[in-house]
Enzyme design. Structure first.
Site, PDB file in Angstrom:
ATOM      1  N   ASP A   1      44.776  51.385  79.407  1.00 18.30           N
ATOM      2  CA  ASP A   1      45.471  50.880  80.599  1.00 18.30           C
ATOM      3  C   ASP A   1      44.775  51.283  81.899  1.00 18.30           C
ATOM      4  OD1 ASP A   1      47.413  49.665  79.106  1.00 18.30           O
ATOM      5  OD2 ASP A   1      49.111  50.736  79.994  1.00 18.30           O
TER       6      ASP A   1
ATOM      7  N   ASN B   1      47.659  55.692  88.275  1.00 22.40           N
ATOM      8  CA  ASN B   1      46.555  56.621  87.973  1.00 22.40           C
ATOM      9  C   ASN B   1      46.900  57.654  86.889  1.00 22.40           C
ATOM     10  OD1 ASN B   1      48.337  57.793  89.771  1.00 22.40           O
ATOM     11  ND2 ASN B   1      46.761  58.864  90.941  1.00 22.40           N
TER      12      ASN B   1
ATOM     13  N   PRO C   1      57.181  51.772  85.603  1.00 26.15           N
ATOM     14  CA  PRO C   1      55.755  52.074  85.723  1.00 26.15           C
ATOM     15  C   PRO C   1      55.076  51.029  86.606  1.00 26.15           C
ATOM     16  CG  PRO C   1      56.229  51.090  83.570  1.00 26.15           C
ATOM     17  CD  PRO C   1      57.542  51.196  84.305  1.00 26.15           C
TER      18      PRO C   1
ATOM     19  N   GLU D   1      55.891  60.922  96.699  1.00 28.32           N
ATOM     20  CA  GLU D   1      54.548  61.459  96.432  1.00 28.32           C
ATOM     21  C   GLU D   1      53.562  60.381  96.827  1.00 28.32           C
ATOM     22  OE1 GLU D   1      54.030  64.406  95.711  1.00 28.32           O
ATOM     23  OE2 GLU D   1      55.853  65.128  94.742  1.00 28.32           O
TER      24      GLU D   1
ATOM     25  N   CYS E   1      45.441  61.365  93.898  1.00 37.15           N
ATOM     26  CA  CYS E   1      45.982  61.419  95.261  1.00 37.15           C
ATOM     27  C   CYS E   1      45.604  62.692  96.000  1.00 37.15           C
ATOM     28  CB  CYS E   1      47.494  61.243  95.223  1.00 37.15           C
ATOM     29  SG  CYS E   1      48.298  62.358  94.086  1.00 37.15           S
TER      30      CYS E   1
ATOM     31  N   GLY F   1      54.177  62.712 102.082  1.00 40.48           N
ATOM     32  CA  GLY F   1      55.364  62.720 101.251  1.00 40.48           C
ATOM     33  C   GLY F   1      56.491  63.587 101.730  1.00 40.48           C
TER      34      GLY F   1
ATOM     35  N   GLU G   1      57.848  67.884  93.516  1.00 39.32           N
ATOM     36  CA  GLU G   1      58.027  67.758  92.068  1.00 39.32           C
ATOM     37  C   GLU G   1      57.567  69.088  91.457  1.00 39.32           C
ATOM     38  OE1 GLU G   1      55.923  63.750  91.468  1.00 39.32           O
ATOM     39  OE2 GLU G   1      57.960  63.406  90.704  1.00 39.32           O
TER      40      GLU G   1
HETATM   41  O1  TXE Z   1      50.285  51.630  94.904  1.00 35.22           O
HETATM   42  P1  TXE Z   1      51.614  50.996  95.377  1.00 35.22           P
HETATM   43  P2  TXE Z   1      49.190  50.952  94.008  1.00 35.22           P
HETATM   44  C1  TXE Z   1      47.618  54.841  96.611  1.00 35.22           C
HETATM   45  C2  TXE Z   1      46.143  54.630  96.731  1.00 35.22           C
HETATM   46  C3  TXE Z   1      45.942  53.269  96.143  1.00 35.22           C
HETATM   47  C4  TXE Z   1      47.166  52.585  96.662  1.00 35.22           C
HETATM   48  C5  TXE Z   1      47.527  51.369  95.912  1.00 35.22           C
HETATM   49  O2  TXE Z   1      45.786  54.662  98.075  1.00 35.22           O
HETATM   50  O3  TXE Z   1      44.778  52.638  96.572  1.00 35.22           O
HETATM   51  O4  TXE Z   1      48.172  53.577  96.579  1.00 35.22           O
HETATM   52  O5  TXE Z   1      47.969  51.677  94.583  1.00 35.22           O
HETATM   53  C6  TXE Z   1      55.762  50.048  93.324  1.00 35.22           C
HETATM   54  N1  TXE Z   1      59.528  48.874  96.594  1.00 35.22           N
HETATM   55  N2  TXE Z   1      47.994  55.530  95.436  1.00 35.22           N
HETATM   56  O6  TXE Z   1      48.965  49.512  94.242  1.00 35.22           O
HETATM   57  O7  TXE Z   1      51.401  49.572  95.706  1.00 35.22           O
HETATM   58  C7  TXE Z   1      54.601  49.502  92.521  1.00 35.22           C
HETATM   59  O8  TXE Z   1      55.033  48.430  91.678  1.00 35.22           O
HETATM   60  C8  TXE Z   1      59.544  49.664  95.502  1.00 35.22           C
HETATM   61  C9  TXE Z   1      48.394  56.878  95.602  1.00 35.22           C
HETATM   62  O9  TXE Z   1      49.577  51.329  92.633  1.00 35.22           O
HETATM   63  O10 TXE Z   1      52.136  51.908  96.403  1.00 35.22           O
HETATM   64  C10 TXE Z   1      54.148  50.727  91.770  1.00 35.22           C
HETATM   65  O11 TXE Z   1      54.999  50.957  90.650  1.00 35.22           O
HETATM   66  N3  TXE Z   1      58.463  49.868  94.737  1.00 35.22           N
HETATM   67  C11 TXE Z   1      49.113  57.386  94.433  1.00 35.22           C
HETATM   68  C12 TXE Z   1      54.352  51.844  92.787  1.00 35.22           C
HETATM   69  O12 TXE Z   1      55.318  51.334  93.718  1.00 35.22           O
HETATM   70  C13 TXE Z   1      57.313  49.260  95.084  1.00 35.22           C
HETATM   71  C14 TXE Z   1      48.599  56.941  93.136  1.00 35.22           C
HETATM   72  C15 TXE Z   1      53.089  52.228  93.543  1.00 35.22           C
HETATM   73  O13 TXE Z   1      52.528  51.036  94.071  1.00 35.22           O
HETATM   74  C16 TXE Z   1      57.228  48.439  96.223  1.00 35.22           C
HETATM   75  C17 TXE Z   1      48.260  55.551  93.077  1.00 35.22           C
HETATM   76  C18 TXE Z   1      58.404  48.246  96.997  1.00 35.22           C
HETATM   77  N4  TXE Z   1      58.429  47.479  98.100  1.00 35.22           N
HETATM   78  C19 TXE Z   1      47.953  54.905  94.229  1.00 35.22           C
HETATM   79  N5  TXE Z   1      55.959  47.993  96.310  1.00 35.22           N
HETATM   80  C20 TXE Z   1      49.395  58.869  94.399  1.00 35.22           C
HETATM   81  N6  TXE Z   1      50.037  59.426  95.411  1.00 35.22           N
HETATM   82  O14 TXE Z   1      49.101  59.512  93.409  1.00 35.22           O
HETATM   83  C21 TXE Z   1      55.270  48.518  95.287  1.00 35.22           C
HETATM   84  N7  TXE Z   1      56.080  49.286  94.530  1.00 35.22           N
END
Ligand code: TXE
Length: 489
Positions: free
Chosen positions: A92, A152, A176, A249, A283, A457, A461
Site C-alpha cells: 500500500d 504514511n 484510513p 497530528e 511528519c 497540532g 498521542e
Molecule cells: O493528507 P490529507 P494526505 C501531510 C504531508 C502530505 C500531505 C498530504 O504534507 O504531503 O499531508 O497527505 C482525510 N475532513 N501529511 O493527502 O489530505 C484524508 O482522507 C476530514 C502529514 O494524506 O491531510 C486522510 O484520511 N478528513 C502527515 C487524512 O484526512 C479529511 C502524514 C489525511 O489527508 C478531509 C501524511 C476533510 N475535509 C501526510 N480531507 C503526518 N502528520 O504524519 C482529507 N481528509
C-alpha cells in the site's frame, strides 16, 4: 489477482460492492492495481456510529483489566502475523519491507500492549475538603470517537488512535487514507479474533468526504486526525459545530541542529534517519539540518558518502533502503520542490532525480537528495516536502540557530547533536516543538507523549497523556453534613 477493500462495521466486512464510490488501490512501486476500495456512504457512517453506541456502554462497564486483556491479545495477533501485515503495508505505501517489519507492525503491537497494560491502572483522585465534605474524580470515556489516518504509517496510526480510546472504554471508528486501505481492515480482523465485541472498532473507507462526515457527526464525541495542516483546519472547523474534542497530528518542517562538538558519525547517522526513512514521508522529519560552520565541510562529505550507499529499489527487497513515494502526483510535487531548490540557488550535493531504471520506471522512485548551502528564505527550507529531500544550512551561534529553527509556523519536532550537557537541555527547552531528540532522531517509543505545537497540532498521542485525550474527569462532591443554606427555613 486483485482484492476488495470494503468497510468493516459492527464486526463484519460490509457488502461488496457497496453503495458508495469506488476507487483503485495502487501499488506505488509498480503502478499495479492491488484492488478496489469500496467507499463508505454517510449511511454506513451512521451504521458504524449506531453499532458503536450499542456496544460502548457495556465495554465501558467492564473492568480495565478485562478490556486490557483483549488489547494485549490483539498485540499478540499482530506480532504473530508480522510478516503478512508488513507485506500489506509495503504494497500500500511503497515503504521498504525492512522498515515495515522492524517498525510499523511492532509499533502498533507495542501500542496495544502498552495501553492494554495501562487500562487496569486508570484511577481517579480523592480530594479532601475538610471534615464535612470530600470530592473524588471519575475517569469516564467520551463515548464514540473517530480517527482519521494518513497514508504514511497506516497501521501504526490506526493503533495509536484505537488502543488508548478502547483502553479508556470508548468505541473507535477509523477512516484510513483512501491510498492505504488494507491494514486498518486487518486490524479490525485482529480485534475480532482477540474477542473485541462487534461495533467497538469499525473501519469506514473513503476520502475526505467520509472524514468530514465523521468530523461533523453529532453523535461522535471526539475526532483525532493525522494529516496535513489544511485538513486539520477543516476537521477542527467541522468538529466545532458539535464542540468535539480534537487531537491534531499535522505536518512539520523540523530542524536538526548539529553543534560543533557533536560526534560526527552520529550526527550524520541522525541526519539520515531524519530524512530518508519511509522515503522522507515522515511528519517529524528533520529536513532543515543546521550544521555548525566549523563542522560543515566534513559533515557534508560524510553525508554525501553515506547517502550514495542507500539502495533505492523494490520495497519488497530486504536490501532496499528507499522505496516508492505514495503516488505519481506526490512524486511530481517532490520533484517540483527539487527543481525549485536548484532554481533558487541551493547546491545539489547528491540525488535530485527520479529513478526509472529497469522495473523502477513503473513506480514513484526519487533519489535521496541533499541540498547544500541553503538559505532560510528558500522554498525548500520553508515548506514541508514530504519526500527524501534534506536541506543543509550553517550557523555560528547557539542563539542564532535556535531563533532560525523556531522561525516557522510549524512546531512538531526538533533534534540536536552535542556533547555539552548544559547546552543540550538549554536548547531543548528553547526549541518550539512538541518533541525534541537529543543525540538521536525520529524515535517514537509508545511510552513518550507525541504531538506538535503551533500549526503542527493540538494534543498528544501516546504515553499516559493519550489516556487524558480519550477521557473526561467527572468531579463528584460528597457532603458529609447538613446543607448549609442561607435562606429562611
Ligand atoms: O493528507 P490529507 P494526505 C501531510 C504531508 C502530505 C500531505 C498530504 O504534507 O504531503 O499531508 O497527505 C482525510 N475532513 N501529511 O493527502 O489530505 C484524508 O482522507 C476530514 C502529514 O494524506 O491531510 C486522510 O484520511 N478528513 C502527515 C487524512 O484526512 C479529511 C502524514 C489525511 O489527508 C478531509 C501524511 C476533510 N475535509 C501526510 N480531507 C503526518 N502528520 O504524519 C482529507 N481528509
Amino acid at each position: 489477482m486483485t482484492t476488495d477493500y470494503p468497510s468493516h462495521i459492527a464486526g463484519a466486512r460490509t457488502a461488496v460492492p457497496g453503495a458508495g464510490d469506488r476507487s483503485d488501490n495502487v501499488n506505488p512501486a509498480t503502478g499495479a492495481v492491488l484492488g478496489t476500495i469500496h467507499h463508505a456512504t454517510t449511511a454506513d457512517v451512521d451504521a458504524a456510529v449506531a453499532a458503536a453506541q450499542a456496544a460502548q456502554p457495556a465495554w465501558a462497564a467492564l473492568t480495565g483489566a478485562a478490556r486490557g486483556r483483549i488489547l494485549k491479545r490483539t498485540a499478540d495477533i499482530l506480532r504473530r502475523d508480522t510478516a503478512a501485515l508488513a507485506r500489506l503495508e509495503v504494497l500500500d505505501t511503497g515503504k521498504p519491507i525492512s522498515e515495515a517489519l522492524a517498525v510499523d507492525v511492532s509499533s502498533a503491537a507495542d501500542c496495544l500492549e502498552f495501553f492494554g497494560g495501562l487500562a487496569a491502572a486508570v484511577q481517579g483522585e480523592h480530594i479532601p475538603l475538610g471534615s464535612s465534605a470530600f470530592a473524588y474524580t471519575r475517569r469516564e470515556p467520551l463515548g464514540v470517537c473517530a480517527g482519521i489516518g494518513a497514508w504514511n504509517y497506516p497501521l501504526q496510526i490506526a493503533a495509536w488512535k484505537a488502543a488508548p480510546a478502547l483502553a479508556m472504554g470508548n468505541a473507535m471508528i477509523f477512516k484510513p487514507s483512501d491510498m492505504t486501505p488494507a491494514t486498518a481492515l486487518a486490524l479490525a480482523e485482529a480485534f475480532a479474533e482477540a474477542g473485541l465485541p462487534a461495533g467497538l472498532y469499525s473501519v469506514v473507507q473513503g476520502d475526505g468526504r467520509i472524514g468530514a462526515a465523521l468530523a461533523t457527526h453529532p453523535d461522535i464525541a471526539k475526532v483525532s486526525v493525522t494529516g496535513s495542516v489544511p485538513t486539520g483546519h477543516k476537521v477542527m472547523a467541522g468538529a466545532a459545530e458539535t464542540l468535539k474534542h480534537v487531537t491534531m497530528e499535522l505536518g512539520g518542517k523540523s530542524a536538526l541542529i548539529v553543534f560543533e562538538d557533536a560526534d560526527l558519525e552520529n550526527a550524520v547517522a541522525a541526519a539520515l534517519m531524519a530524512n530518508f526513512y519511509t522515503q522522507g514521508e515522515v511528519c517529524t522529519n528533520g529536513t532543515r539540518v543546521f550544521v555548525a560552520e566549523a563542522l560543515h565541510d566534513r559533515f557534508l562529505a560524510r553525508l554525501v558518502e553515506r547517502t550514495a550507499k542507500l539502495v533505492v529499489g523494490d520495497p519488497l527487497d530486504p536490501a532496499t533502503h528507499v522505496g516508492a513515494l505514495i503516488s505519481a502526483a506526490h512524486m511530481d510535487k517532490v520533484l517540483g520542490f527539487i527543481e525549485t531548490g536548484t532554481r533558487e540557488g541551493a547546491e545539489l550535493a547528491i540525488g535530485g532525480k527520479r529513478r526509472t531504471d529497469g522495473a523502477l520506471a513503473a513506480g514513484n522512485f526519487v533519489e535521496p537528495t541533499v541540498f547544500a548551502r541553503c538559505r532560510d528564505g528558500m522554498t525548500i527550507v520553508g515548506e514541508e516536502i514530504f519526500g527524501p529531500v534534506l536541506s543543509l544550512l550553517t550557523f555560528r551561534e547557539e542563539a542564532e540557530v535556535v531563533a532560525r529553527a523556531n522561525a516557522t509556523p510549524f512546531g512538531l519536532a526538533a533534534g540536536l547533536m552535542t556533547r555539552d550537557l548544559a547546552r543540550a537541555h538549554r536548547v531543548a527547552a528553547a526549541l518550539e516543538a512538541g518533541v525534541v531528540w537529543v543525540n538521536d532522531y525520529n524515535l517514537t517509543p509508545i511510552e513518550m507523549p507525541f504531538g506538535g505545537v503551533k500549526r503542527s497540532g493540538i494534543g498528544r498521542e501516546n504515553g499516559l497523556a493519550a489516556l487524558d485525550a480519550y477521557s473526561e474527569r467527572k468531579s463528584v462532591y460528597v457532603s458529609l453534613g447538613d446543607v448549609d443554606c442561607p435562606y429562611p427555613t
